[in-house]
Design a protein around this motif. Structure first.
Motif, PDB file in Angstrom:
ATOM      1  N   ASP A 123     -28.937 -14.085  29.070  1.00  0.00           N
ATOM      2  CA  ASP A 123     -30.160 -14.027  27.971  1.00  0.00           C
ATOM      3  C   ASP A 123     -31.544 -14.517  28.527  1.00  0.00           C
ATOM      4  N   ILE A 124     -31.547 -15.826  29.039  1.00  0.00           N
ATOM      5  CA  ILE A 124     -32.587 -16.664  29.238  1.00  0.00           C
ATOM      6  C   ILE A 124     -33.286 -16.224  30.548  1.00  0.00           C
ATOM      7  N   GLY A 125     -32.578 -15.205  31.305  1.00  0.00           N
ATOM      8  CA  GLY A 125     -33.385 -14.734  32.625  1.00  0.00           C
ATOM      9  C   GLY A 125     -33.046 -15.507  33.796  1.00  0.00           C
ATOM     10  N   GLY A 126     -31.832 -15.814  33.760  1.00  0.00           N
ATOM     11  CA  GLY A 126     -31.177 -16.624  34.948  1.00  0.00           C
ATOM     12  C   GLY A 126     -30.829 -15.338  36.132  1.00  0.00           C
ATOM     13  N   ASP A 127     -30.985 -15.747  37.406  1.00  0.00           N
ATOM     14  CA  ASP A 127     -30.613 -14.907  38.270  1.00  0.00           C
ATOM     15  C   ASP A 127     -29.222 -14.923  38.804  1.00  0.00           C
ATOM     16  N   ARG A 128     -28.437 -16.261  38.796  1.00  0.00           N
ATOM     17  CA  ARG A 128     -27.319 -16.380  39.249  1.00  0.00           C
ATOM     18  C   ARG A 128     -26.774 -17.443  38.354  1.00  0.00           C
ATOM     19  N   ILE A 129     -25.373 -17.714  38.741  1.00  0.00           N
ATOM     20  CA  ILE A 129     -24.479 -18.676  38.186  1.00  0.00           C
ATOM     21  C   ILE A 129     -24.083 -19.405  39.292  1.00  0.00           C
ATOM     22  N   GLU A 130     -23.669 -20.658  39.215  1.00  0.00           N
ATOM     23  CA  GLU A 130     -22.696 -21.317  40.045  1.00  0.00           C
ATOM     24  C   GLU A 130     -21.485 -21.862  39.355  1.00  0.00           C
ATOM     25  N   LEU A 131     -20.193 -21.319  39.373  1.00  0.00           N
ATOM     26  CA  LEU A 131     -19.328 -21.599  38.858  1.00  0.00           C
ATOM     27  C   LEU A 131     -18.752 -22.953  39.321  1.00  0.00           C
ATOM     28  N   TYR A 132     -18.810 -24.017  38.390  1.00  0.00           N
ATOM     29  CA  TYR A 132     -18.293 -25.349  38.682  1.00  0.00           C
ATOM     30  C   TYR A 132     -16.621 -25.049  38.910  1.00  0.00           C
ATOM     31  N   THR A 133     -16.118 -25.477  40.012  1.00  0.00           N
ATOM     32  CA  THR A 133     -14.755 -25.161  40.504  1.00  0.00           C
ATOM     33  C   THR A 133     -14.088 -26.723  40.525  1.00  0.00           C
ATOM     34  N   GLY A 134     -14.253 -27.662  39.970  1.00  0.00           N
ATOM     35  CA  GLY A 134     -13.762 -28.957  40.029  1.00  0.00           C
ATOM     36  C   GLY A 134     -12.408 -28.631  39.443  1.00  0.00           C
ATOM     37  N   HIS A 178     -19.568 -31.151  35.047  1.00  0.00           N
ATOM     38  CA  HIS A 178     -19.599 -30.133  34.085  1.00  0.00           C
ATOM     39  C   HIS A 178     -20.615 -29.272  34.125  1.00  0.00           C
ATOM     40  N   GLY A 179     -20.642 -27.882  33.292  1.00  0.00           N
ATOM     41  CA  GLY A 179     -21.721 -26.842  33.466  1.00  0.00           C
ATOM     42  C   GLY A 179     -22.645 -26.882  32.253  1.00  0.00           C
ATOM     43  N   PHE A 180     -23.639 -26.380  32.039  1.00  0.00           N
ATOM     44  CA  PHE A 180     -24.549 -26.464  31.089  1.00  0.00           C
ATOM     45  C   PHE A 180     -23.827 -25.955  29.736  1.00  0.00           C
ATOM     46  N   ASP A 181     -24.281 -26.499  28.623  1.00  0.00           N
ATOM     47  CA  ASP A 181     -23.849 -25.906  27.294  1.00  0.00           C
ATOM     48  C   ASP A 181     -25.373 -25.268  26.727  1.00  0.00           C
ATOM     49  N   LEU A 182     -25.429 -23.967  26.945  1.00  0.00           N
ATOM     50  CA  LEU A 182     -26.745 -23.258  26.690  1.00  0.00           C
ATOM     51  C   LEU A 182     -26.650 -22.969  25.278  1.00  0.00           C
ATOM     52  N   THR A 183     -25.679 -23.414  24.445  1.00  0.00           N
ATOM     53  CA  THR A 183     -25.903 -23.236  22.962  1.00  0.00           C
ATOM     54  C   THR A 183     -26.787 -24.371  22.400  1.00  0.00           C
ATOM     55  N   GLN A 184     -26.716 -25.558  23.082  1.00  0.00           N
ATOM     56  CA  GLN A 184     -27.435 -26.752  22.989  1.00  0.00           C
ATOM     57  C   GLN A 184     -28.776 -26.840  23.690  1.00  0.00           C
ATOM     58  N   HIS A 185     -28.731 -26.364  24.700  1.00  0.00           N
ATOM     59  CA  HIS A 185     -29.874 -26.677  25.761  1.00  0.00           C
ATOM     60  C   HIS A 185     -30.780 -25.529  26.160  1.00  0.00           C
ATOM     61  N   ARG A 186     -30.417 -24.283  25.705  1.00  0.00           N
ATOM     62  CA  ARG A 186     -31.367 -22.860  25.740  1.00  0.00           C
ATOM     63  C   ARG A 186     -32.702 -23.190  25.812  1.00  0.00           C
ATOM     64  N   GLN A 187     -33.081 -23.884  24.626  1.00  0.00           N
ATOM     65  CA  GLN A 187     -34.707 -23.911  24.585  1.00  0.00           C
ATOM     66  C   GLN A 187     -35.373 -24.774  25.620  1.00  0.00           C
ATOM     67  N   GLN A 188     -34.719 -25.700  26.266  1.00  0.00           N
ATOM     68  CA  GLN A 188     -35.163 -26.414  27.527  1.00  0.00           C
ATOM     69  C   GLN A 188     -35.139 -25.978  28.657  1.00  0.00           C
ATOM     70  N   ILE A 189     -33.993 -25.101  28.807  1.00  0.00           N
ATOM     71  CA  ILE A 189     -33.857 -24.485  30.199  1.00  0.00           C
ATOM     72  C   ILE A 189     -34.524 -23.231  30.341  1.00  0.00           C
ATOM     73  N   GLN A 190     -34.742 -22.503  29.404  1.00  0.00           N
ATOM     74  CA  GLN A 190     -35.518 -20.889  29.562  1.00  0.00           C
ATOM     75  C   GLN A 190     -36.813 -21.137  30.214  1.00  0.00           C
ATOM     76  N   PRO A 191     -37.673 -22.056  29.691  1.00  0.00           N
ATOM     77  CA  PRO A 191     -39.007 -22.115  30.425  1.00  0.00           C
ATOM     78  C   PRO A 191     -38.934 -22.432  31.738  1.00  0.00           C
ATOM     79  N   ILE A 192     -37.755 -23.267  32.161  1.00  0.00           N
ATOM     80  CA  ILE A 192     -37.848 -23.814  33.643  1.00  0.00           C
ATOM     81  C   ILE A 192     -37.391 -22.493  34.507  1.00  0.00           C
ATOM     82  N   VAL A 193     -36.454 -21.587  34.007  1.00  0.00           N
ATOM     83  CA  VAL A 193     -36.140 -20.366  34.661  1.00  0.00           C
ATOM     84  C   VAL A 193     -37.058 -19.754  34.856  1.00  0.00           C
ATOM     85  N   ALA A 194     -38.261 -19.472  33.816  1.00  0.00           N
ATOM     86  CA  ALA A 194     -39.286 -18.768  33.935  1.00  0.00           C
ATOM     87  C   ALA A 194     -40.135 -19.299  34.954  1.00  0.00           C
TER      88      ALA A 194
END
Length: 251
Positions: free
Chosen positions: A156-167, A115-131
């Motif tokens: 919004d959090i500054g990501g460069d790319r996405i990887e679409l989960y194709t399962g 599964h992919g990220f749910d950024l509605t729940q994990h945005r606060q944790q992921i954003q500094p990692i992206v930075a």
């Protein structure tokens, strides 16, 4: 536009780890992939060391540096704790400086990413990692389901790319599901939305020689990461023929 093929080497390491010693040699296999025209190599280390291990990552980063124009991609869960000789994903990234780091919300209890990220729940944790990745000059990619609202949060959090989960696409294709065409359209719309937001588009998980000709109808694909099917096809066809078959589809 040519789609870059990044060969995931995890299953080669898994075979090696089933015996003592270093056979098959993961670095040698990676070299054969690059010699055959692959545009990159991918690894997905996990804390339990089930396949790719930290010493592989250092050696493969050195290998890729000998092939100008190719890229090294490290995938993994940024929240997985250090364990044994596994120092954590971000420590590996800081030590080896790959071209790309793909953040994936998996855990040791999962057989594989599902599964992919749910950024509605994990945005606060992921954003500094992206930075932090940006500060290291490492391209960030987030493993995402084809959900436009989630992809917008990635931008919004500054990501460069996405990887679409194709399962789900691969499963529907194998079953020749009646939902296959509508599912493909979902991926197409997600990729268009990502591109409009300035995000690059990668894809991966269970892509293979049978379903790639259809999936490549998704626009703006920059890279696909293929490992499990690539390894199986190499057993059946030989690595050179397998590389040519995938590169022909990606061209």
């Amino acid at each position: 536009m040519t789609i870059a093929l990044s060969v995931n080497l995890n299953k080669i390491a898994l075979i090696r780890n089933s015996r003592e010693g270093n056979y098959p040699n993961v670095v040698d296999f990676g070299k054969r992939c690059l010699d055959g025209g692959a545009q990159g190599l991918t690894v997905h280390p996990r804390p339990d060391g089930r396949h790719i291990r930290p010493h592989d990552i250092h050696a493969l980063r050195t290998l890729v540096s000998d092939y100008p124009g190719t890229e090294f991609n490290i995938e993994g869960n940024p929240f997985a704790p250090a364990q044994g000789d596994y120092p954590g994903l971000l420590a590996l990234v800081e030590h080896t400086r790959p071209h790309q780091c793909t953040l994936v919300p998996d855990s040791d209890s999962q057989l594989t990413s599902d599964h992919g990220f749910d950024l509605t729940q994990h945005r606060q944790q992921i954003q500094p990692i992206v930075a932090k990745l940006k500060a290291l000059s490492v391209r960030s990619s987030l493993f995402m389901d084809p959900v436009i609202e989630q992809i917008a949060l990635c931008a919004d959090i500054g990501g460069d790319r996405i990887e679409l989960y194709t399962g789900p696409f691969a499963a529907a294709h194998q079953a020749q599901s009646t939902t296959l065409n509508s599912l493909l359209e979902t991926y197409q719309q997600a990729a268009k939305a990502a591109h409009a937001l300035g995000l690059g588009v990668n894809a991966g998980h269970d892509l293979n020689l049978n379903n790639m000709p259809m999936f490549k109808q998704v626009p703006h694909l920059a890279e696909v990461s293929i490992g499990h099917a690539f390894t199986v096809d190499s057993l059946l066809m030989g690595i050179e023929h397998t590389l040519k078959a995938y590169l022909d589809i990606c061209a």
